[in-house]
Scaffold this active site. Structure first.
Site, mmCIF file in Angstrom:
data_model
loop_
_atom_site.group_PDB
_atom_site.id
_atom_site.type_symbol
_atom_site.label_atom_id
_atom_site.label_comp_id
_atom_site.label_asym_id
_atom_site.label_seq_id
_atom_site.Cartn_x
_atom_site.Cartn_y
_atom_site.Cartn_z
ATOM 1 N N GLN A 83 -5.337 21.307 49.360
ATOM 2 C CA GLN A 83 -4.222 20.429 49.726
ATOM 3 C C GLN A 83 -3.079 21.207 50.395
ATOM 4 O O GLN A 83 -1.910 20.868 50.252
ATOM 5 C CB GLN A 83 -3.711 19.664 48.496
ATOM 6 C CG GLN A 83 -4.624 18.533 48.059
ATOM 7 C CD GLN A 83 -4.795 17.462 49.141
ATOM 8 O OE1 GLN A 83 -3.916 17.239 49.975
ATOM 9 N NE2 GLN A 83 -5.943 16.803 49.142
ATOM 10 N N SER A 84 -3.435 22.233 51.144
ATOM 11 C CA SER A 84 -2.417 23.076 51.772
ATOM 12 C C SER A 84 -1.548 22.311 52.781
ATOM 13 O O SER A 84 -2.064 21.709 53.730
ATOM 14 C CB SER A 84 -3.120 24.233 52.485
ATOM 15 O OG SER A 84 -2.231 24.881 53.365
#
Ligand code: PLP
Length: 335
Positions: free
Chosen positions: A73-74
């Site tokens: 989920q960068s």
């Protein structure tokens, strides 16, 4: 003024606002917020500032492909993929772990921006990154490597410039912040944002303190990394003989069960900011950092007549990703 090559990506300056209801509810210091969640690139966030300098450097090197890395989920991967689309680069993301069944949040957006995703799977992420870079180079795709979090001196110098931006906003007619805040509080992870701010603080003679609330590393590991990066940024802008070390404070008391694991602190803080101020935080970075800040206010770390500026670094699309969406909706059903 810092004048290094950059391309305009972010919507700057970002707004500084007072959080009046939250401040009076806590009956502590006055809390301001710097809205870097509103930098404008694909839902905003701190990586937009770093990418302005990194993409200028990529262009100067004649790159055609941007390669970077991050967690599933960068926010950094999402904003890099968006910037690549906007400026016509191909984008390859080396993402930790293996491909999940469903794509949501930032991962959905990475795909929407047509980034190519390489899963590190059981391989160490950095060796995979190295492998992908070399392969892309051999194929003649002119890759440019953006480090984890965009946090080298080229990316992080953007936050020294951001500090100058903040300084220029103080005591302006349209702004309620009339003097240097006594404290700047932010979420810190790879340390690039904090290192840049510290350099900006030294450059402009800021007298307050910059407190990073760590989201994943122990203080003993992170502080030397921030010092080393701050010194590199300092040499890029020819800032000499500054004791940058004295300006760095890191708190690692809010790591909870580890990186990306949203607990009571993060969920309650997200809810408080939403319900008192209509401000959205994220479950990985800003929810944790703001939660730590509120806890420190309750503990009396700050004087009542001091001011705090919370530097909002973004991350809000992660709220819609699993497991966070489920955790938050369960909390709201039972609260
Ligand atoms: C990347 C990120 C941070 C941490 O910034 P660093 O420069 O890596 O310390 C904080 N908040 C959000 C929302 C981020 O995406």
């Amino acid at each position: 003024m810092i004048k290094l090559p950059k391309i305009n990506i972010a919507h700057l300056p970002t707004v500084v606002e007072l959080l009046p209801r939250l401040s009076s509810k806590l009956n502590g210091p006055k809390i301001f917020i710097k809205r870097d969640d509103q930098t404008g690139l694909a839902f905003g966030g701190n990586k937009a500032r770093k990418l302005e300098y990194l993409l200028a450097d990529a262009k100067a090197h004649g790159a055609r492909t941007l390669i970077t890395t991050g967690a599933i989920q960068s926010n950094h991967c999402r904003q890099t993929a968006a910037a690549a689309a906007k400026f016509g680069f191909k984008c390859i993301l080396v993402v930790t772990g293996k491909e999940p069944q469903n794509i949501s949040g930032n991962l959905l957006l990475d795909n929407l921006f047509r980034a190519e995703i390489v899963w590190s799977d059981l391989t160490d992420r950095d060796s995979m990154l190295d492998f992908v870079f070399k392969k892309t180079w051999k194929e003649g795709q002119r890759p440019y490597l953006i480090p984890y979090g965009g946090s080298n001196e080229i990316g992080a110098v953007s936050f020294a410039a951001a500090f100058e931006e903040l300084k220029s906003q103080i005591n302006q007619v349209d702004n309620s912040l009339i003097q240097d805040p006594d404290w700047i509080v932010l979420a810190t992870s790879s340390g690039g944002t904090q290192a840049g701010l510290v350099v900006g603080a030294a450059l402009t003679g800021y007298k307050g303190k910059i407190l990073g609330i760590s989201v994943d590393k122990k203080q003993s590991e992170l502080i030397p990394e921030i010092i080393s990066l701050a010194n590199k940024i300092g040499s890029v802008i020819h800032l000499n003989n500054q004791n940058l070390e004295a300006l760095i404070e890191v708190n690692d008391q809010y790591l909870g069960e580890g990186y990306g694991i949203a607990g009571k602190l993060e969920i309650e803080t997200i809810t408080t900011f939403a319900q008192e101020e209509g401000v959205l935080l994220d479950p990985v970075y800003t929810g944790r950092a703001a939660g730590g800040m509120l806890d420190l206010i309750n503990q009396g770390k700050f004087d009542k007549n001091e001011t705090i500026l919370f530097w909002h670094t973004g991350g809000t699309p992660v709220m819609f990703a699993e497991p966070y969406r489920e955790i938050l909706s369960k909390y709201l059903r039972t609260a």
